[in-house]
Design an enzyme around this catalytic site. Structure first.
Site, PDB file in Angstrom:
ATOM      1  N   GLU A   1       0.814  -1.225   0.000  1.00 23.32           N
ATOM      2  CA  GLU A   1       0.000   0.000   0.000  1.00 23.32           C
ATOM      3  C   GLU A   1       0.846   1.273   0.000  1.00 23.32           C
ATOM      4  OE1 GLU A   1      -0.536  -2.663   1.863  1.00 23.32           O
ATOM      5  OE2 GLU A   1      -2.655  -3.241   1.731  1.00 23.32           O
TER       6      GLU A   1
ATOM      7  N   PHE B   1     -11.689  -7.270  13.991  1.00 17.24           N
ATOM      8  CA  PHE B   1     -10.633  -7.772  13.103  1.00 17.24           C
ATOM      9  C   PHE B   1     -10.274  -6.688  12.077  1.00 17.24           C
ATOM     10  CE2 PHE B   1      -9.525 -10.046   9.107  1.00 17.24           C
ATOM     11  CZ  PHE B   1      -8.265 -10.473   9.519  1.00 17.24           C
ATOM     12  N   GLN B   2      -9.000  -6.390  11.979  1.00 19.03           N
ATOM     13  CA  GLN B   2      -8.474  -5.388  11.045  1.00 19.03           C
ATOM     14  C   GLN B   2      -9.085  -4.011  11.251  1.00 19.03           C
ATOM     15  OE1 GLN B   2      -8.408  -7.182   7.041  1.00 19.03           O
ATOM     16  NE2 GLN B   2      -6.359  -7.913   7.595  1.00 19.03           N
TER      17      GLN B   2
ATOM     18  N   LYS C   1     -17.663  -0.905   5.969  1.00 18.52           N
ATOM     19  CA  LYS C   1     -18.092  -1.900   4.980  1.00 18.52           C
ATOM     20  C   LYS C   1     -19.610  -1.904   4.784  1.00 18.52           C
ATOM     21  CE  LYS C   1     -17.402  -6.605   3.411  1.00 18.52           C
ATOM     22  NZ  LYS C   1     -16.772  -7.907   3.612  1.00 18.52           N
TER      23      LYS C   1
ATOM     24  N   MET D   1      24.331   9.258   1.903  1.00 18.88           N
ATOM     25  CA  MET D   1      24.063  10.517   2.607  1.00 18.88           C
ATOM     26  C   MET D   1      24.394  10.381   4.092  1.00 18.88           C
ATOM     27  SD  MET D   1      23.208  13.567   2.288  1.00 18.88           S
ATOM     28  CE  MET D   1      22.202  14.130   0.935  1.00 18.88           C
TER      29      MET D   1
HETATM   30  C1  LIG Z   1      18.301  14.896   1.624  1.00 16.25           C
HETATM   31  C2  LIG Z   1      17.570  16.177   1.421  1.00 16.25           C
HETATM   32  C3  LIG Z   1      18.267  17.354   1.202  1.00 16.25           C
HETATM   33  C4  LIG Z   1      17.614  18.550   0.935  1.00 16.25           C
HETATM   34  N1  LIG Z   1      18.340  19.657   0.614  1.00 16.25           N
HETATM   35  C5  LIG Z   1      17.695  20.765   0.163  1.00 16.25           C
HETATM   36  C6  LIG Z   1      18.426  21.876  -0.357  1.00 16.25           C
HETATM   37  O1  LIG Z   1      19.646  21.888  -0.403  1.00 16.25           O
HETATM   38  N2  LIG Z   1      17.732  22.923  -0.836  1.00 16.25           N
HETATM   39  C7  LIG Z   1      16.350  22.952  -0.826  1.00 16.25           C
HETATM   40  O2  LIG Z   1      15.766  23.911  -1.313  1.00 16.25           O
HETATM   41  N3  LIG Z   1      15.650  21.941  -0.301  1.00 16.25           N
HETATM   42  C8  LIG Z   1      16.282  20.846   0.171  1.00 16.25           C
HETATM   43  N4  LIG Z   1      15.541  19.780   0.636  1.00 16.25           N
HETATM   44  C9  LIG Z   1      14.068  19.883   0.639  1.00 16.25           C
HETATM   45  C10 LIG Z   1      13.537  20.545   1.893  1.00 16.25           C
HETATM   46  O3  LIG Z   1      13.493  19.602   2.930  1.00 16.25           O
HETATM   47  C11 LIG Z   1      12.112  21.110   1.636  1.00 16.25           C
HETATM   48  O4  LIG Z   1      11.261  20.089   1.197  1.00 16.25           O
HETATM   49  C12 LIG Z   1      12.081  22.190   0.594  1.00 16.25           C
HETATM   50  O5  LIG Z   1      13.145  23.097   0.745  1.00 16.25           O
HETATM   51  C13 LIG Z   1      10.762  22.953   0.665  1.00 16.25           C
HETATM   52  O6  LIG Z   1      10.570  23.632  -0.525  1.00 16.25           O
HETATM   53  P1  LIG Z   1       9.629  24.884  -0.641  1.00 16.25           P
HETATM   54  O7  LIG Z   1      10.018  25.955   0.317  1.00 16.25           O
HETATM   55  O8  LIG Z   1       9.591  25.224  -2.072  1.00 16.25           O
HETATM   56  O9  LIG Z   1       8.221  24.425  -0.093  1.00 16.25           O
HETATM   57  P2  LIG Z   1       7.151  23.342  -0.514  1.00 16.25           P
HETATM   58  O10 LIG Z   1       7.178  22.255   0.486  1.00 16.25           O
HETATM   59  O11 LIG Z   1       7.176  22.994  -1.938  1.00 16.25           O
HETATM   60  O12 LIG Z   1       5.861  24.218  -0.148  1.00 16.25           O
HETATM   61  C14 LIG Z   1       5.218  24.985  -1.054  1.00 16.25           C
HETATM   62  C15 LIG Z   1       4.768  26.308  -0.454  1.00 16.25           C
HETATM   63  O13 LIG Z   1       4.010  26.957  -1.461  1.00 16.25           O
HETATM   64  C16 LIG Z   1       2.706  27.209  -0.995  1.00 16.25           C
HETATM   65  N5  LIG Z   1       1.788  27.032  -2.103  1.00 16.25           N
HETATM   66  C17 LIG Z   1       1.229  25.896  -2.575  1.00 16.25           C
HETATM   67  N6  LIG Z   1       0.431  26.163  -3.614  1.00 16.25           N
HETATM   68  C18 LIG Z   1       0.502  27.496  -3.823  1.00 16.25           C
HETATM   69  C19 LIG Z   1      -0.099  28.369  -4.758  1.00 16.25           C
HETATM   70  N7  LIG Z   1      -0.931  27.937  -5.709  1.00 16.25           N
HETATM   71  N8  LIG Z   1       0.201  29.688  -4.675  1.00 16.25           N
HETATM   72  C20 LIG Z   1       1.026  30.155  -3.710  1.00 16.25           C
HETATM   73  N9  LIG Z   1       1.612  29.368  -2.796  1.00 16.25           N
HETATM   74  C21 LIG Z   1       1.365  28.050  -2.866  1.00 16.25           C
HETATM   75  C22 LIG Z   1       2.470  26.263   0.146  1.00 16.25           C
HETATM   76  O14 LIG Z   1       1.518  26.809   1.019  1.00 16.25           O
HETATM   77  C23 LIG Z   1       3.864  26.147   0.754  1.00 16.25           C
HETATM   78  O15 LIG Z   1       4.097  27.197   1.665  1.00 16.25           O
HETATM   79  C24 LIG Z   1      16.191  18.587   0.940  1.00 16.25           C
HETATM   80  C25 LIG Z   1      15.471  17.426   1.210  1.00 16.25           C
HETATM   81  C26 LIG Z   1      16.146  16.218   1.422  1.00 16.25           C
HETATM   82  C27 LIG Z   1      15.345  14.991   1.659  1.00 16.25           C
HETATM   83  C1  LIG Z   2      12.451   5.796   5.165  1.00 20.03           C
HETATM   84  C2  LIG Z   2      13.726   6.484   5.492  1.00 20.03           C
HETATM   85  N1  LIG Z   2      14.565   5.978   6.406  1.00 20.03           N
HETATM   86  C3  LIG Z   2      15.741   6.589   6.685  1.00 20.03           C
HETATM   87  C4  LIG Z   2      16.076   7.755   6.055  1.00 20.03           C
HETATM   88  C5  LIG Z   2      17.394   8.451   6.380  1.00 20.03           C
HETATM   89  N2  LIG Z   2      18.251   8.471   5.191  1.00 20.03           N
HETATM   90  C6  LIG Z   2      18.369   9.547   4.387  1.00 20.03           C
HETATM   91  S1  LIG Z   2      19.356   9.291   3.092  1.00 20.03           S
HETATM   92  C7  LIG Z   2      19.703   7.715   3.578  1.00 20.03           C
HETATM   93  C8  LIG Z   2      20.614   6.833   2.792  1.00 20.03           C
HETATM   94  C9  LIG Z   2      20.137   6.585   1.409  1.00 20.03           C
HETATM   95  O1  LIG Z   2      21.000   5.665   0.814  1.00 20.03           O
HETATM   96  P1  LIG Z   2      20.924   5.333  -0.738  1.00 20.03           P
HETATM   97  O2  LIG Z   2      19.512   5.111  -1.122  1.00 20.03           O
HETATM   98  O3  LIG Z   2      21.877   4.273  -1.050  1.00 20.03           O
HETATM   99  O4  LIG Z   2      21.331   6.713  -1.394  1.00 20.03           O
HETATM  100  P2  LIG Z   2      22.777   7.436  -1.421  1.00 20.03           P
HETATM  101  O5  LIG Z   2      22.761   8.461  -0.355  1.00 20.03           O
HETATM  102  O6  LIG Z   2      23.815   6.391  -1.202  1.00 20.03           O
HETATM  103  O7  LIG Z   2      22.830   8.040  -2.784  1.00 20.03           O
HETATM  104  C10 LIG Z   2      19.043   7.424   4.767  1.00 20.03           C
HETATM  105  C11 LIG Z   2      19.137   6.139   5.489  1.00 20.03           C
HETATM  106  C12 LIG Z   2      15.135   8.283   5.143  1.00 20.03           C
HETATM  107  N3  LIG Z   2      15.360   9.436   4.516  1.00 20.03           N
HETATM  108  N4  LIG Z   2      13.995   7.621   4.846  1.00 20.03           N
END
Ligand SMILES: Cc1cc2nc3c(=O)[nH]c(=O)nc-3n(C[C@H](O)[C@H](O)[C@H](O)COP(=O)(O)OP(=O)(O)OC[C@H]3O[C@@H](n4cnc5c(N)ncnc54)[C@H](O)[C@@H]3O)c2cc1C
Ligand SMILES: Cc1ncc(C[n+]2csc(CCOP(=O)(O)OP(=O)(O)O)c2C)c(N)n1
Ligand SMILES: [Mg+2]
Lengths: 164, 576
Positions: B50, B112-113, B162, B477
């Site tokens: 799911e 159940f469930q 259901k 990472m």
């Molecule tokens: C490993 C990892 C590394 C990351 N590194 C970075 C990084 O280096 N740089 C980075 O930028 N992010 C990074 N992120 C992502 C970060 O965690 C956030 O998800 C991201 O920065 C949020 O983006 P955003 O501010 O565009 O907001 P979003 O989460 O895209 O939110 C959208 C915003 O727009 C608003 N909105 C929605 N629809 C409308 C509309 N029609 N009109 C006006 N407003 C609207 C919403 O209300 C909200 O406030 C990383 C994520 C991971 C997993």
């Molecule tokens: C469900 C979940 N568990 C743990 C993490 C923490 N986490 C972020 S990146 C990462 C490693 C990802 O490894 P891989 O998919 O091999 O990507 P790589 O960084 O090596 O490119 C982990 C464990 C997460 N983001 N999501």
């Protein structure tokens, strides 16, 4: 700062838990929360007493407004308002001296004795939070069996009203 | 003629124009499955878990802008969707999740469930409903679609016991719903719009900072018009990539933790900032106390609670960014001459010096494949026009940094929740929506194993996704953080006992390829992409020691980026 937020929300199952869940999930503090249906049975009115910096309060009101069940809200503390809380207190009231003392205090605070047994009085008091606190303080010489507070309800003064 | 609740559910989906329903059956859902069997308008896609259903619906929604729809059974069916619902919630993705529930009279009995679906999903949905009466069913479905896709979009759960799906009533799907408690506002307040325009025109060191909202709100034309008309430097969050084409001369690349040096420096030093659908996330701002000390900020967001949440804003504008930008552009157009061009040109010169550091430069290697090259080659082979779905980790950052997105909705990734396992199922949703498009899943050796079972679903529906596994044999990472911040104590981040991904893909009925030598990379990728109607799993063995640069470490500001080894010295020299 202490704030009193009044919320009109759809009178639906789950609406209360959405509000309570919001406060716990976002770590906002709740001093008290009261809720009951209004004259329009499809709406409930909730009074939340909370606190925090201005920016936290701003987020609280925005997040509450964002809940799909919330119709409208106001921060009562932004204007003139009235707050009331109901308290019920059961105290030991055995000898005549003790009974006199309790009765005197109740009169000073304009409360009422609403139930009497041989050894207890049950008291009722309404007022704002400070007055209710002060009453509990004043009872310090008396042996309190239990205290029940309703939490604060609030309403704006004059024409200020919250309606759907 | 009266219909059963189950038939009504299906009719609602048909009348809502839903193409795909991603689901998995079970006891409480069987009436609905029976109703599905009797029609062929709504295509049910049988996933293998799911979680996969929710990510697939999510990927479909990100690529098309239309809500993704999921159907699962009660109990474990529901709990398996939670990760996917939370993923969609964090990134504001429209989704409707239909969950079957035990019969009404058993609710609360630990039947159940049975799980309290409304309770368990509440913190990660935009809204949820428990249907108590078959007479409410059609209207509740309409409300669910309306709430999920209007305002700030998000997932909505409809929990259907259901017995309700067996009960009979007249079917009547409302054209629209009006809810007194939910009235999203799209048009910006005209006074605020005017103030925003004045502030923008007064800028000497401006920056345009766009986010996911620009993509969600289909505001790419308006954003590009603004950027081109003002010729102001522009940057984007991870979620906004593509709204401004990577090739636009005003675009400085992504900002934030792994953004470009020039984007982050420009954010730090700017005097006026306009945020368009961006929420000042902590991955973007770095240490808040050091954030953009002299910026006067205009913020456009459809959600008032996003405005001023982390950073104080001078001109808040609540509204849909496309509509608000159009309002602004109308006022700006006749006034562009007011811009202090000399000052802005000087600002561009400064930015040029930052840019000359080339913060995304990387070293290649004859022995081992470096991952950045792979992403760049993918960009070339697909001419920047593929849908790129990613998992979470280093590979995600490299995909964002090096693919060069030219269009919105092409970059599909989990930003807010950072959900490993998102990549493959989300790619299924995208490929179903656009059967002729090139859909790539850039993944990692750890992430891919979190929803690998969906390879089976891909075979069933003939989805020719290209899975590019950047296999560094590490949770890269995590390894990178341990290298930098934990003195190279690589605690449980080594992926020992990896499967043979080629054989794995083959056993699922797909084509597997492995490439280890830089010299063989191009040929392998070309071969893979030439197999247009097959899923190809390319296991790319990469140099395990490569890190993602540049980087803002915890507690640091935009102006305190770590550059790649060797570049720090260049910076000292060049920018002294
Ligand atoms: C490993 C990892 C590394 C990351 N590194 C970075 C990084 O280096 N740089 C980075 O930028 N992010 C990074 N992120 C992502 C970060 O965690 C956030 O998800 C991201 O920065 C949020 O983006 P955003 O501010 O565009 O907001 P979003 O989460 O895209 O939110 C959208 C915003 O727009 C608003 N909105 C929605 N629809 C409308 C509309 N029609 N009109 C006006 N407003 C609207 C919403 O209300 C909200 O406030 C990383 C994520 C991971 C997993
Ligand atoms: C469900 C979940 N568990 C743990 C993490 C923490 N986490 C972020 S990146 C990462 C490693 C990802 O490894 P891989 O998919 O091999 O990507 P790589 O960084 O090596 O490119 C982990 C464990 C997460 N983001 N999501
Ligand atoms: Mg890895």
């Amino acid at each position: 700062m202490r704030r009193i937020i009044s919320v009109l929300l759809e009178n639906e199952a789950g609406a209360l838990s959405r509000v309570a869940g919001l406060f716990s999930a976002r770590g906002y503090n709740i001093e008290s929360l009261t809720v009951a249906p209004t004259d329009d049975p499809s709406l409930s009115r909730m009074t939340i007493v909370t606190g925090g910096t201005d920016s936290i309060i701003e987020q609280i009101t925005k997040q509450l407004n964002k809940l799909v069940d919330v119709v409208k809200l106001i921060d009562l503390t932004e204007g003139q308002h009235i707050e009331r809380e109901l308290m019920l207190v059961k105290v030991v009231a055995a000898g005549s001296e003790q009974r006199e003392e309790v009765k005197r205090l109740v009169d000073i605070f304009r409360g009422r004795i609403i139930d009497v047994t041989e050894s207890t009085y049950t008291l009722e008091m309404t007022g704002n939070g400070d007055k209710v606190d002060a009453f509990v303080q004043a009872l310090s010489q008396v042996e309190i069996i239990e205290v029940v507070r309703s939490g604060v309800s609030g309403i704006g003064r004059g024409k200020r009203a919250l309606s759907a | 003629m009266q219909l059963t609740g189950a038939d009504i559910v299906v009719r609602c989906l048909q009348d809502e124009g839903i193409e795909f329903l991603f689901g998995y059956p079970g006891g409480a859902a069987l009436h609905i499955y029976d109703a599905l069997y009797k029609q062929d308008q709504v295509k049910h896609i049988l996933v293998r878990h799911e979680q996969g259903a929710t990510h697939a619906a999510d990927g479909y929604a990100r690529a098309t802008g239309k809500p993704g729809v999921v159907l699962v059974t009660s109990g474990p069916g529901v709990t398996n969707t939670i990760t996917g619902i939370a993923t969609a919630y964090m990134d504001s993705i429209p989704m409707v999740v239909l969950t079957a529930q035990v019969p009404s009279h058993l609710i609360g009995d630990d039947a159940f469930q049975e799980v309290d679906t409304v309770g368990i999903t509440r913190p990660c949905v935009k809204h949820n409903f428990l249907v108590n009466d078959v007479d409410d069913l059609a209207e509740t479905m309409k409300k669910a679609f309306y709430i999920a896709s209007s305002g700030r979009p998000g997932p909505v759960v409809v929990d259907i016991p259901k017995d309700i799906t067996a009960n009979l009533t007249d079917y009547n799907y409302p054209e629209s719903v009006d809810m007194r408690s939910y009235q999203p506002r799209t048009r910006g307040h005209s006074k605020q719009v005017k103030r925003g325009v004045d502030l923008l025109l007064s800028a000497r060191k401006p920056i345009i900072y766009t986010g996911g909202g620009a993509v969600i709100g289909n505001a790419e034309d308006a954003v590009q018009k603004l950027v081109n008309m003002l010729s102001y430097p522009s940057t984007s969050t991870l979620m906004g990539l593509g709204a401004i084409p990577a090739s636009n001369k005003n675009f400085l690349g992504m900002l934030g933790m792994h953004g470009t040096y020039e984007s982050n420096m420009a954010m730090h030093d700017c005097d006026v900032m306009i945020a368009v659908g961006a929420r000042f996330d902590d991955r973007v701002t770095g240490e808040l106390a050091k954030f953009s000390p002299s910026a006067r900020i205009v913020q456009i967001d459809i959600d008032p609670s996003s405005i001023g949440k982390n950073v104080p804003v001078e001109v808040p504008i609540v509204g849909d960014c496309q509509e608000v930008l159009e309002q602004m552009i109308e006022l700006l157009e006749p006034r562009v001459d007011e811009i202090d061009r000399a000052a802005v040109n000087q600002w561009w010169e400064q930015i040029g010096r930052w840019k000359s550091l080339d913060s995304l430069a990387y070293k290649t290697n004859e022995e081992k494949i470096v991952p950045q090259v792979v992403v760049e080659r993918l960009g070339e082979i697909t001419k920047g026009d593929a849908y790129v779905c990613s998992d979470v980790g280093q590979h995600q950052m490299w995909a964002a940094q090096y693919y060069a997105f030219e269009k919105p909705r092409r970059w599909i990734n989990s930003g807010g929740l950072g959900t490993m396992g998102f990549g493959l199922p989300s790619a299924m949703g995208v490929q179903l929506a656009y059967p002729d498009a090139t859909v790539i899943c850039i993944t990692g050796d750890a992430s891919i194993q979190m929803c690998i079972q969906e390879l089976s679903c891909c075979l069933q529906y003939g989805l020719p996704i290209k899975v590019i596994n950047l296999n560094n044999q590490y949770m890269g990472m995590v390894r990178q953080w341990q290298e930098f911040f934990y003195d190279r104590r690589y605690s449980h981040s080594y992926m020992d006992a990896l499967p043979d991904f080629v054989k794995l893909a083959e056993s699922y009925g797909h084509i597997g390829m492995r490439v280890e030598k830089p010299a063989e990379l191009d040929a392998t990728l070309e071969e893979a992409f030439a197999l247009k109607d097959r899923l190809v799993f390319v296991d790319v063995i990469t140099d395990p020691t490569v890190n993602v640069y540049p980087m803002i470490a915890a507690g640091k500001g935009h102006h305190e980026m770590h550059l790649a080894p060797g570049q720090e010295e260049v910076k000292e020299r060049e920018l002294a």
